[in-house]
Design an enzyme around this catalytic site. Sequence first.
Site, PDB file in Angstrom:
ATOM      1  N   CYS A   3      38.428  22.669  41.146  1.00  0.00           N
ATOM      2  CA  CYS A   3      38.285  24.004  40.553  1.00  0.00           C
ATOM      3  C   CYS A   3      38.918  25.020  41.484  1.00  0.00           C
ATOM      4  O   CYS A   3      38.548  25.111  42.662  1.00  0.00           O
ATOM      5  CB  CYS A   3      36.813  24.332  40.315  1.00  0.00           C
ATOM      6  N   CYS A   6      36.376  27.561  42.971  1.00  0.00           N
ATOM      7  CA  CYS A   6      35.523  26.932  43.989  1.00  0.00           C
ATOM      8  C   CYS A   6      36.306  26.782  45.292  1.00  0.00           C
ATOM      9  O   CYS A   6      35.757  26.985  46.381  1.00  0.00           O
ATOM     10  CB  CYS A   6      35.005  25.580  43.499  1.00  0.00           C
ATOM     11  N   ASP A  29      42.490  40.028  41.904  1.00  0.00           N
ATOM     12  CA  ASP A  29      43.280  39.167  41.025  1.00  0.00           C
ATOM     13  C   ASP A  29      44.712  39.105  41.535  1.00  0.00           C
ATOM     14  O   ASP A  29      45.301  40.105  41.944  1.00  0.00           O
ATOM     15  CB  ASP A  29      43.243  39.715  39.586  1.00  0.00           C
ATOM     16  N   HIS A  45      29.288  26.684  40.551  1.00  0.00           N
ATOM     17  CA  HIS A  45      30.277  26.456  39.493  1.00  0.00           C
ATOM     18  C   HIS A  45      29.604  26.510  38.125  1.00  0.00           C
ATOM     19  O   HIS A  45      28.911  25.574  37.726  1.00  0.00           O
ATOM     20  CB  HIS A  45      30.991  25.117  39.682  1.00  0.00           C
ATOM     21  N   ASN A  85      36.569  36.357  29.757  1.00  0.00           N
ATOM     22  CA  ASN A  85      37.166  35.536  28.707  1.00  0.00           C
ATOM     23  C   ASN A  85      36.444  34.195  28.670  1.00  0.00           C
ATOM     24  O   ASN A  85      36.266  33.563  29.712  1.00  0.00           O
ATOM     25  CB  ASN A  85      38.654  35.335  28.982  1.00  0.00           C
ATOM     26  N   HIS A  96      35.984  28.619  35.642  1.00  0.00           N
ATOM     27  CA  HIS A  96      34.869  28.986  36.528  1.00  0.00           C
ATOM     28  C   HIS A  96      34.530  30.421  36.137  1.00  0.00           C
ATOM     29  O   HIS A  96      35.404  31.309  36.197  1.00  0.00           O
ATOM     30  CB  HIS A  96      35.290  28.877  38.002  1.00  0.00           C
ATOM     31  N   HIS A  98      34.016  34.050  35.500  1.00  0.00           N
ATOM     32  CA  HIS A  98      34.484  35.210  36.264  1.00  0.00           C
ATOM     33  C   HIS A  98      34.450  36.447  35.390  1.00  0.00           C
ATOM     34  O   HIS A  98      34.694  36.375  34.184  1.00  0.00           O
ATOM     35  CB  HIS A  98      35.888  34.987  36.842  1.00  0.00           C
ATOM     36  N   HIS A 100      36.222  40.089  35.114  1.00  0.00           N
ATOM     37  CA  HIS A 100      37.304  40.978  35.526  1.00  0.00           C
ATOM     38  C   HIS A 100      36.739  42.400  35.607  1.00  0.00           C
ATOM     39  O   HIS A 100      36.120  42.875  34.648  1.00  0.00           O
ATOM     40  CB  HIS A 100      38.427  40.985  34.483  1.00  0.00           C
TER      41      HIS A 100
HETATM   42  P1  5GP Z   1      41.232  34.305  32.784  1.00  0.00           P
HETATM   43  O1  5GP Z   1      42.586  34.263  32.142  1.00  0.00           O
HETATM   44  O2  5GP Z   1      40.677  32.903  32.951  1.00  0.00           O
HETATM   45  O3  5GP Z   1      40.267  35.252  32.151  1.00  0.00           O
HETATM   46  O4  5GP Z   1      41.454  34.916  34.227  1.00  0.00           O
HETATM   47  C1  5GP Z   1      41.893  34.170  35.314  1.00  0.00           C
HETATM   48  C2  5GP Z   1      42.452  35.151  36.293  1.00  0.00           C
HETATM   49  O5  5GP Z   1      42.622  34.492  37.531  1.00  0.00           O
HETATM   50  C3  5GP Z   1      43.820  35.710  35.900  1.00  0.00           C
HETATM   51  O6  5GP Z   1      43.736  37.137  35.783  1.00  0.00           O
HETATM   52  C4  5GP Z   1      44.724  35.275  37.035  1.00  0.00           C
HETATM   53  O7  5GP Z   1      45.691  36.249  37.396  1.00  0.00           O
HETATM   54  C5  5GP Z   1      43.757  35.005  38.158  1.00  0.00           C
HETATM   55  N1  5GP Z   1      44.201  33.973  39.096  1.00  0.00           N
HETATM   56  C6  5GP Z   1      44.730  32.765  38.789  1.00  0.00           C
HETATM   57  N2  5GP Z   1      45.007  32.064  39.908  1.00  0.00           N
HETATM   58  C7  5GP Z   1      44.651  32.869  40.944  1.00  0.00           C
HETATM   59  C8  5GP Z   1      44.703  32.700  42.368  1.00  0.00           C
HETATM   60  O8  5GP Z   1      45.121  31.670  42.904  1.00  0.00           O
HETATM   61  N3  5GP Z   1      44.254  33.736  43.134  1.00  0.00           N
HETATM   62  C9  5GP Z   1      43.790  34.896  42.570  1.00  0.00           C
HETATM   63  N4  5GP Z   1      43.378  35.865  43.421  1.00  0.00           N
HETATM   64  N5  5GP Z   1      43.702  35.083  41.242  1.00  0.00           N
HETATM   65  C10 5GP Z   1      44.144  34.090  40.433  1.00  0.00           C
HETATM   66 ZN    ZN Z   2      34.373  26.322  40.234  1.00  0.00          ZN
END
Ligand code: 5GP
Ligand code: ZN
Length: 112
Positions: A3, A6, A29, A45, A85, A96, A98, A100
């Site tokens: 993950c 994680c 992000d 997790h 999301n 995992h 999260h 925003h």
């Molecule tokens: P989701 O699309 O799942 O709602 O959001 C995942 C978020 O994680 C995205 O906004 C993406 O830019 C961010 N993200 C993906 N990989 C990484 C990473 O390695 N480091 C950081 N800081 N953010 C990441």
């Molecule tokens: Zn995780």
Amino acid sequence: MDCLFCAIIRGEIPSTKVYEDESVFAFRDINPQAPTHVLVIPKSHIPSVDGINGENAVEVANIFRVIPKIAAAEGLSNGYRVISNCGADACQSVKHLHFHVLGGAQLSDKMA
Ligand code: 5GP
Ligand code: ZN
């Protein structure tokens, strides 16, 4: 477990941390969608909002106790948006939980 978030919590993948306590981790992000774009996650997790239950709800509550502190520290006195999301239709890309936190500019009045 394989993950990404994680691994970020464990420090195996670098991130720009903005907050950490016993159960919550927050970092910037990598692809910001607003001047301030922070991801706030539980240290344990939980795959998504769908995985929130009576056992882990306290950790999720802690996230929401922390979010206003992060917003204040980031200077988001004029407001901010909190998004999670969940699943394919919402384009969840990291499995995992999260949240925003987006702000620092006037955001769109449309959420989708
Ligand atoms: P989701 O699309 O799942 O709602 O959001 C995942 C978020 O994680 C995205 O906004 C993406 O830019 C961010 N993200 C993906 N990989 C990484 C990473 O390695 N480091 C950081 N800081 N953010 C990441
Ligand atoms: Zn995780």
